[in-house]
Design an enzyme around this catalytic site. Structure first.
Site, mmCIF file in Angstrom:
data_model
loop_
_atom_site.group_PDB
_atom_site.id
_atom_site.type_symbol
_atom_site.label_atom_id
_atom_site.label_comp_id
_atom_site.label_asym_id
_atom_site.label_seq_id
_atom_site.Cartn_x
_atom_site.Cartn_y
_atom_site.Cartn_z
ATOM 1 N N ASP A 78 0.819 -1.212 0.000
ATOM 2 C CA ASP A 78 0.000 0.000 0.000
ATOM 3 C C ASP A 78 0.855 1.266 0.000
ATOM 4 O OD1 ASP A 78 -2.006 -1.880 0.266
ATOM 5 O OD2 ASP A 78 -3.189 -0.618 1.603
ATOM 6 N N CYS A 119 1.217 -8.046 4.902
ATOM 7 C CA CYS A 119 0.725 -6.681 4.708
ATOM 8 C C CYS A 119 -0.785 -6.624 4.459
ATOM 9 C CB CYS A 119 1.519 -6.004 3.601
ATOM 10 S SG CYS A 119 3.229 -5.699 4.124
ATOM 11 N N LYS A 121 -3.774 -6.171 2.562
ATOM 12 C CA LYS A 121 -4.881 -6.950 1.987
ATOM 13 C C LYS A 121 -4.605 -8.439 1.961
ATOM 14 C CE LYS A 121 -6.297 -2.983 1.658
ATOM 15 N NZ LYS A 121 -5.010 -2.475 2.101
ATOM 16 N N GLU A 443 -6.817 4.415 -0.505
ATOM 17 C CA GLU A 443 -6.491 5.026 0.776
ATOM 18 C C GLU A 443 -5.985 6.447 0.552
ATOM 19 O OE1 GLU A 443 -5.252 1.247 3.582
ATOM 20 O OE2 GLU A 443 -3.670 2.515 2.745
ATOM 21 N N SER A 469 -5.490 5.056 5.304
ATOM 22 C CA SER A 469 -4.465 4.167 5.812
ATOM 23 C C SER A 469 -4.576 4.086 7.325
ATOM 24 C CB SER A 469 -3.087 4.711 5.430
ATOM 25 O OG SER A 469 -2.069 4.093 6.180
#
Length: 553
Positions: A78, A119, A121, A443, A469
């Site tokens: 991300d 991380c 997802k 995000e 985020s």
């Protein structure tokens, strides 16, 4: 064994021949086949060390009499995807991960699974797959990145760099200052070091019962994590022997336990999105209204970054997630009868746990606040709800009314923020960034960090049908449902409209009359993207709203 239908009997000689082509012996083939679901890659800092975790897991499986067989899934960073079109693929990758694991596991008849995520997802994507497949499973994450202190003796993390950019844009930080944070804030492998989305989900995997104690908090670079990985490899063999499956562990009670831990920790707002999607996969009723119900009775015990100065390494030193659950259990805020992958109940596991640092994990009778770290807001602007991480909001912004500054994309909002077009008191509105409207529900760490870096986080709010985020701090309200593309009220906000935020009363309202809103609905056409192609085009057609976890129809 489940794998017998692929490998046993004379008619399966061709399949055994293929397994032998891998170098497997007859003895190995006869043992339980354990799928090692690894998200290792050389792109994501949280995943670049997962080959070592997988090796340790396989050692554990071998030691306990199983045959490990590793395969990989994708993983999006991300942080690297933030602030450009790549972020549209982050949340969308969750469903791809779940589907790809389903394909591999069903096609190859594994007896048990060890999931190695780290991380954002990847953790919920794998959890959704585990629930869907419902064969013995255990989770073993890669661990958190360390947080170092700056030359000013302040702890740093990735968010420090994003906020330094905001300071740079207004002249508070020079080239040398920006480079300092760039070079020092992320010292090595692991998921970003605060209570951001990745660490939130890895911690909640413990609370759900699908991971061993320490999974969410032991830093990535500690040898303790490799030892835990070996334990996980050995433990999957016990789960296979006893046929303990995710459906035996993931119940309504375990989801409510996870939500209580979420409130105590002050997890990322994304945890609501993911828990909802995982529960939907498990056919367990789990409406987002439960957040406020559980928050009302669950105190906030931790202030990890971005809400405070502590990081995951501090939480681990204080006793980790089980120490948090120990504090909650003192007031019966958890159902300790739930089963865990240890083979024991949560209550049995908590018997010998202690809170080793009450400055990191506040005692249950000395909380930061009497209510939890997240809240769902409802009102004329969010009929189906919106989410805020209230533990990261300055108290002076709990109640705020201000004029709307409206943007139809994240890029337009960032440009306005960097060019100093946002004033004290404004409410920045970013719309058409929802699950379908984005698509992908990007995000918004870049705009929120710019606002914070400019010193406006106690005076400016930001609301969106997109996401934030876990590193975001300030009055940032996301997941507004219905989203703009679905004709939600956010689509009809006009520049200068007054927006009222009242977090203590769980309200988010557009101060426009119903008559005026109906008039706008007739005059303001929705902005539907017609140029989508590839996976995003398919995703936009299938994805549900944020209040339904942005899961597929």
């Amino acid at each position: 064994m489940r794998s017998d239908k692929m490998k046993s009997g004379p008619e399966r000689a061709p399949q055994r021949s293929l397994l032998k082509a891998l170098g497997l012996s007859d003895r190995q083939i006869k043992k339980p086949l354990i799928g090692i679901v690894n998200s290792f890659n050389e792109v994501v800092p949280g995943h670049c060390q997962l080959n070592q975790i997988a090796r340790a897991v396989k050692d554990g499986v071998l030691a306990a009499g199983g045959t490990p067989m590793e395969f990989n899934v994708i993983g999006v960073c991300d942080g690297l995807a933030m602030g450009h079109q790549g972020m549209k693929y982050s949340l969308a990758s969750r469903e791809l991960i779940a589907d790809s694991v389903e394909c591999m596991v069903t096609a190859h008849c594994f007896d048990g699974l060890v999931f190695i995520p780290n991380c954002d997802k990847i953790v919920p994507g794998m959890l959704m797959a585990a629930v869907r497949l419902n064969i013995p499973s255990i989770f073993m994450s890669g661990g958190a990145m360390l947080s170092l202190t700056s030359h000013e003796n302040k702890p740093m993390d990735l968010n420090s760099v994003f906020e330094a950019v905001g300071s740079y844009k207004i002249g508070k930080t020079d080239d040398e200052g920006l480079a300092y944070f760039e070079n020092n804030a992320c010292p090595g492998c692991g998921s970003c070091s605060g209570m951001f989305t990745a660490n939130s989900m890895n911690c909640l995997t413990e609370a759900l019962g699908l991971a061993l104690p320490g999974n969410g908090t032991i830093p990535a670079v500690y040898a303790h994590r490799l030892r835990l990985a070996k334990d996980a490899g050995m433990q999957i063999m016990e789960l296979v022997e006893k046929n303990i499956c995710p459906s035996d562990i993931l119940t309504t009670k375990s989801f409510y336990n996870a939500l209580a831990v979420d409130m105590a920790l002050g997890c990322s707002t994304n945890s609501v999105l993911h828990l909802t999607a995982i529960a939907k996969e498990a056919n367990i009723p789990f409406g987002i209204e439960k957040v406020n119900e559980i928050s009302a009775k669950t105190p906030n015990l931790c202030k990890l970054a971005p809400a405070g100065v502590h990081h995951v390494q501090d939480l681990d030193k204080a006793g980790g997630i089980y120490a948090v659950m120990y504090e909650l259990s003192k007031k019966n805020l958890l159902d300790t009868s739930t089963l865990t992958v240890t083979g024991h109940t949560l209550g049995e596991m908590l018997k010998h746990v202690k809170n080793l640092d009450p400055t990191v994990i506040r005692p249950i009778d000395q909380p930061y606040s009497e209510t939890g770290g997240l809240a769902i807001l409802y009102g004329s602007l969010a009929p189906n709800g919106a989410v805020v991480k209230k533990s990261a909001v300055a108290p002076e912004m709990y109640v705020h009314t201000g004029p709307a500054k409206v943007f139809n994309s994240e890029e337009d909002a960032i440009d306005a923020i960097y060019n100093k077009k946002i004033q004290k008191g404004d409410v920045v509105v970013i719309r058409y960034e929802g699950p379908a409207g984005g698509p992908g529900m990007r995000e918004m760490l870049s705009p929120t960090s710019a606002i914070a870096g400019m010193g406006l986080d106690k005076e400016v709010a930001l609301i969106t049908d997109g996401r934030f985020s876990g590193a975001t701090r300030g009055a940032a309200i996301g997941h507004i449902s219905p989203e703009a593309q679905a004709g939600g009220p956010i689509a009809y906000i006009q520049e200068g409209d007054q927006i009222s935020i009242n977090i203590p009363e769980n309200r988010l309202d557009l101060l426009v009359s119903e008559q005026e809103l109906e008039k706008r609905k007739k005059e303001m056409p929705l902005q539907i993207k017609t140029d989508l192609k590839g996976y995003l085009a398919r995703y936009a057609k299938q994805v549900l709203s944020a209040d339904q976890g942005a899961a597929f129809k």
